[in-house]
Design a protein around this motif. Structure first.
Motif, PDB file in Angstrom:
ATOM      1  N   CYS A  94       0.945  -1.411  -0.053  1.00  0.00           N
ATOM      2  CA  CYS A  94      -0.034   0.055  -0.171  1.00  0.00           C
ATOM      3  C   CYS A  94       0.832   1.183  -0.037  1.00  0.00           C
ATOM      4  O   CYS A  94       0.294   2.012  -0.830  1.00  0.00           O
ATOM      5  CB  CYS A  94      -0.951   0.045   1.343  1.00  0.00           C
ATOM      6  SG  CYS A  94      -2.189  -1.301   1.238  1.00  0.00           S
ATOM      7  N   ILE A  95       2.127   1.365   0.863  1.00  0.00           N
ATOM      8  CA  ILE A  95       2.887   2.465   0.887  1.00  0.00           C
ATOM      9  C   ILE A  95       3.456   2.592  -0.585  1.00  0.00           C
ATOM     10  O   ILE A  95       3.568   4.022  -1.062  1.00  0.00           O
ATOM     11  CB  ILE A  95       3.955   2.187   1.869  1.00  0.00           C
ATOM     12  CG1 ILE A  95       3.433   2.362   3.056  1.00  0.00           C
ATOM     13  CG2 ILE A  95       5.005   3.294   1.749  1.00  0.00           C
ATOM     14  CD1 ILE A  95       4.391   1.805   4.438  1.00  0.00           C
ATOM     15  N   SER A  96       3.937   1.837  -1.154  1.00  0.00           N
ATOM     16  CA  SER A  96       4.676   1.906  -2.487  1.00  0.00           C
ATOM     17  C   SER A  96       3.423   2.249  -3.644  1.00  0.00           C
ATOM     18  O   SER A  96       3.798   2.959  -4.520  1.00  0.00           O
ATOM     19  CB  SER A  96       5.366   0.494  -3.033  1.00  0.00           C
ATOM     20  OG  SER A  96       4.008  -0.553  -3.146  1.00  0.00           O
ATOM     21  N   PRO A 103      -3.962   3.690  -7.589  1.00  0.00           N
ATOM     22  CA  PRO A 103      -3.147   2.746  -6.808  1.00  0.00           C
ATOM     23  C   PRO A 103      -3.661   1.387  -6.903  1.00  0.00           C
ATOM     24  O   PRO A 103      -5.054   1.068  -6.950  1.00  0.00           O
ATOM     25  CB  PRO A 103      -3.105   3.160  -5.360  1.00  0.00           C
ATOM     26  CG  PRO A 103      -4.160   3.958  -5.061  1.00  0.00           C
ATOM     27  CD  PRO A 103      -4.532   4.654  -6.596  1.00  0.00           C
ATOM     28  N   ARG A 104      -2.917   0.261  -7.036  1.00  0.00           N
ATOM     29  CA  ARG A 104      -3.474  -1.178  -7.109  1.00  0.00           C
ATOM     30  C   ARG A 104      -3.910  -1.509  -5.621  1.00  0.00           C
ATOM     31  O   ARG A 104      -4.929  -2.198  -5.656  1.00  0.00           O
ATOM     32  CB  ARG A 104      -2.217  -2.094  -7.617  1.00  0.00           C
ATOM     33  CG  ARG A 104      -2.691  -3.272  -7.819  1.00  0.00           C
ATOM     34  CD  ARG A 104      -1.634  -4.247  -8.402  1.00  0.00           C
ATOM     35  NE  ARG A 104      -1.979  -5.669  -8.263  1.00  0.00           N
ATOM     36  CZ  ARG A 104      -1.009  -6.461  -8.693  1.00  0.00           C
ATOM     37  NH1 ARG A 104       0.246  -6.174  -9.204  1.00  0.00           N
ATOM     38  NH2 ARG A 104      -1.323  -7.787  -8.602  1.00  0.00           N
ATOM     39  N   GLU A 127      -7.245  -4.963  -3.167  1.00  0.00           N
ATOM     40  CA  GLU A 127      -6.553  -4.673  -4.229  1.00  0.00           C
ATOM     41  C   GLU A 127      -7.606  -4.634  -5.357  1.00  0.00           C
ATOM     42  O   GLU A 127      -8.628  -5.239  -5.399  1.00  0.00           O
ATOM     43  CB  GLU A 127      -5.818  -6.249  -4.527  1.00  0.00           C
ATOM     44  CG  GLU A 127      -5.162  -6.166  -5.984  1.00  0.00           C
ATOM     45  CD  GLU A 127      -4.269  -7.434  -6.165  1.00  0.00           C
ATOM     46  OE1 GLU A 127      -3.748  -7.420  -7.157  1.00  0.00           O
ATOM     47  OE2 GLU A 127      -4.372  -8.599  -5.258  1.00  0.00           O
ATOM     48  N   THR A 128      -7.190  -3.591  -6.161  1.00  0.00           N
ATOM     49  CA  THR A 128      -7.977  -3.201  -7.523  1.00  0.00           C
ATOM     50  C   THR A 128      -7.714  -3.694  -8.577  1.00  0.00           C
ATOM     51  O   THR A 128      -6.729  -3.682  -8.803  1.00  0.00           O
ATOM     52  CB  THR A 128      -8.148  -1.615  -7.380  1.00  0.00           C
ATOM     53  OG1 THR A 128      -8.432  -1.028  -6.015  1.00  0.00           O
ATOM     54  CG2 THR A 128      -9.178  -1.324  -8.307  1.00  0.00           C
ATOM     55  N   ASN A 129      -8.750  -4.322  -9.223  1.00  0.00           N
ATOM     56  CA  ASN A 129      -8.231  -4.902 -10.757  1.00  0.00           C
ATOM     57  C   ASN A 129      -9.419  -4.271 -11.562  1.00  0.00           C
ATOM     58  O   ASN A 129     -10.371  -3.846 -11.058  1.00  0.00           O
ATOM     59  CB  ASN A 129      -8.052  -6.294 -10.833  1.00  0.00           C
ATOM     60  CG  ASN A 129      -9.063  -7.188 -10.204  1.00  0.00           C
ATOM     61  OD1 ASN A 129     -10.422  -6.599 -10.184  1.00  0.00           O
ATOM     62  ND2 ASN A 129      -8.765  -8.233  -9.619  1.00  0.00           N
ATOM     63  N   ALA A 130      -9.357  -4.976 -12.750  1.00  0.00           N
ATOM     64  CA  ALA A 130     -10.485  -4.407 -14.074  1.00  0.00           C
ATOM     65  C   ALA A 130     -11.619  -4.913 -13.575  1.00  0.00           C
ATOM     66  O   ALA A 130     -12.626  -4.309 -14.019  1.00  0.00           O
ATOM     67  CB  ALA A 130      -9.962  -4.678 -15.474  1.00  0.00           C
ATOM     68  N   PHE A 131     -11.902  -5.923 -12.700  1.00  0.00           N
ATOM     69  CA  PHE A 131     -13.212  -6.746 -12.575  1.00  0.00           C
ATOM     70  C   PHE A 131     -13.834  -6.291 -11.010  1.00  0.00           C
ATOM     71  O   PHE A 131     -14.716  -5.914 -11.365  1.00  0.00           O
ATOM     72  CB  PHE A 131     -12.954  -8.066 -12.572  1.00  0.00           C
ATOM     73  CG  PHE A 131     -14.064  -9.011 -12.403  1.00  0.00           C
ATOM     74  CD1 PHE A 131     -14.996  -9.053 -13.605  1.00  0.00           C
ATOM     75  CD2 PHE A 131     -14.427  -9.779 -11.287  1.00  0.00           C
ATOM     76  CE1 PHE A 131     -16.099  -9.712 -13.190  1.00  0.00           C
ATOM     77  CE2 PHE A 131     -15.733 -10.344 -11.040  1.00  0.00           C
ATOM     78  CZ  PHE A 131     -16.542 -10.405 -12.126  1.00  0.00           C
TER      79      PHE A 131
END
Length: 518
Positions: A94-96, A103-104, A127-131
């Motif tokens: 999360c920091i990176s 952010p992912r 965690e975020t993705n396209a779905f």
């Protein structure tokens, strides 16, 4: 016993029931607490605080039993010993990602109540993705009670006091070190100032002595150069006189040879006129011999019947007359060839005289140019030797000064200014040295060019001498040809005078003389 595993500030998306979603910076601390009384156990403590709001406090204590229920509820695949490190790894992710626009990995803090202080909140790692938004971990934290807040504030206060004491100790130690360093620097500054004054006086005295010595050497070298120049001029004058005398002698010798050739040419002309008169006499005698031959033929015709031997003698006399006519034609052709040879000899003599005059003029100019070039080359060589000596002395002095300045270069700001001025002076001296070296290189190039001109001049002088030698050989060959022509003409003239006399004798004797000369 408590071990601090993680303590950093992170960006968190904060959202409750009444307010919109916003970003806030929250400090997350993870501690591992080990208890051995009355039972040995381990607890993972997660604490959320806000450095700007000291009353913001959320706590979560996870024991091994609590982790088992959490593992079952959220489908975790790790055990309790690995959970703290995996949790920290997710926070590092999360920091990176927190500075990116999309952010992912995200941290979310949500509350079902209208205010965060009145009810429990959930800390989610998403965690975020396209779905979809995939939640890796969700922890339920409780707000701190007044007692917890007081303990937390007391802990913070004690930590601040301890940090204050440490900073005060560091400050006192730093003041003592700086005071000691200042005293040492002042003492060193005074010592370096005295050394700098001493170096200035030494450098001034050395510069004065070097300047005086350089002026003396320069004066001595100038006097030496003037003496050498006078001696070279004297030698050049003596050499010029010797060359003029040798050239005058060679000119006189050539003039003498030309006079001799002209005398020989006049003699050949006189002999030609004499040969012409002799040919005329021979023609007259030949005409008389032809008349006599006619009379002899008539006598032979009248006496042929009487004596056949007289007929044979008559035929022999006729043949002798034919041979004499052929001999006269050959002599006339040779006289014409000799006339042409005399004309070519005169032309060669005139061309030789013109070439000799041009070679003499070129030799004088080349000799003067050679003298000038030799004097210039010698003076340039002496100047190069002097300049190289001066450059070596200046380079030695420059190296000594640079070494002294490098040793004393660790002084204060005022000394650095003084050393900077000295460095600028040294740079100026280096530029002057570079200019002097460039001038020396130009002088060397000029000396090389003058040497090449000198070699070319010497080569042209050698070529001129070769031309003179060739002309002398041509004159010698012409003299030899003239002498041979004179001897052959004398022999031919003697033979021509003997032949008519023999023709008046008996036929057999005349026939033998003609065959011998032929």
């Amino acid at each position: 016993m408590t071990e601090l595993l993680f303590n950093k500030r992170l960006q968190v998306q904060v959202k409750n029931r009444e307010t919109d979603e916003r970003r806030s910076v929250i400090r997350i601390s993870i501690e591992l607490q080990q208890l051995s009384n009355p039972v040995h156990r381990k607890d993972l403590i997660v604490r959320l605080t806000d450095d700007t709001d000291l009353y913001f406090l959320y706590n979560l204590v996870i024991s091994e039993e609590d982790f088992q229920s959490l593992k079952v509820q959220q489908g975790l695949l790790i055990d309790f010993t690995s959970f703290p490190q995996k949790f920290i790894d997710l926070l590092e992710q999360c920091i990176s990602e927190q500075d990116r626009e999309n952010p992912r990995f995200l941290l979310q803090l949500t509350s079902a109540s209208s205010a965060f202080d009145h009810g429990p909140s959930n800390l989610n790692i998403v965690e975020t993705n396209a779905f979809k938004h995939l939640t890796h971990l969700s922890l339920k934290l409780l707000p701190g009670s007044d007692t917890d807040i007081k303990k937390y504030l007391a802990t913070c206060l004690s930590a601040v006091k301890e940090e204050k004491q440490q900073l005060e100790q560091k400050l006192r130690k730093t003041e003592e070190d700086l005071t000691r360093q200042l005293n040492y620097a002042q003492q060193t500054l005074s010592e370096k100032s005295r050394e700098l004054d001493k170096l200035r006086s030494e450098w001034t005295s050395q510069t004065t002595s070097l300047s005086s010595r350089h002026m003396q050497d320069l004066t001595a070298e100038r006097e030496n150069a003037l003496e050498i120049q006078a001696r070279l001029q004297q030698q050049n004058e003596q050499l010029r006189q010797e060359l003029e005398s040798s050239h005058h002698r060679s000119t006189q010798q050539l003039q003498t040879k030309v006079t001799e050739l002209e005398t020989a040419n006049r003699e050949l002309t006189d002999k030609k006129y004499k040969s012409d008169s002799t040919i005329r006499d021979l023609k007259a005698k030949l005409a008389s011999l032809e008349e006599e031959c006619q009379r002899s033929k008539q006598q032979v015709l009248s006496l042929r019947r009487e004596n056949s031997s007289l007929d044979t003698e008559c035929h022999e006399r006729e043949r002798l007359v034919n041979q004499l006519q052929t001999r006269v034609a050959v002599v006339e052709q040779e006289i014409k060839d000799k006339d042409q040879l005399v004309m070519r000899t005169r032309e060669v003599l005139e061309a030789t005289q013109q070439q000799k005059n041009s070679v003499e003029g070129n030799a004088e100019s080349k000799q003067i140019q050679i003298g000038k070039l030799e004097a210039t080359v010698k003076s340039l060589s002496e100047e190069l030797i002097k300049a190289n000596g001066i450059i070596k002395k200046l380079q030695g002095d420059l190296k000594a000064l640079v070494g002294k300045i490098k040793v004393k270069n660790t002084v204060t700001v005022s000394q650095e200014k003084i050393l900077q001025e000295t460095t600028e002076k040294l740079q100026r001296e280096q530029r002057e040295l570079q200019d002097a070296q460039q001038r020396l290189r130009q002088k060397e190039e000029e000396a090389t060019r003058l040497k090449e001109q000198l070699e070319a001049t010497v080569q042209k002088l050698d070529e001129s001498r070769e031309v003179l030698k060739t002309n002398e050989n041509v004159i010698t060959w012409l003299n030899k040809q003239l002498n041979e022509n004179q001897l052959s003409r004398k022999q031919e003239s003697l033979g021509m005078f003997e032949t008519p006399a023999a023709g008046l004798r008996t036929g057999s004797v005349s026939h033998n003389m003609v065959i011998t000369h032929h």
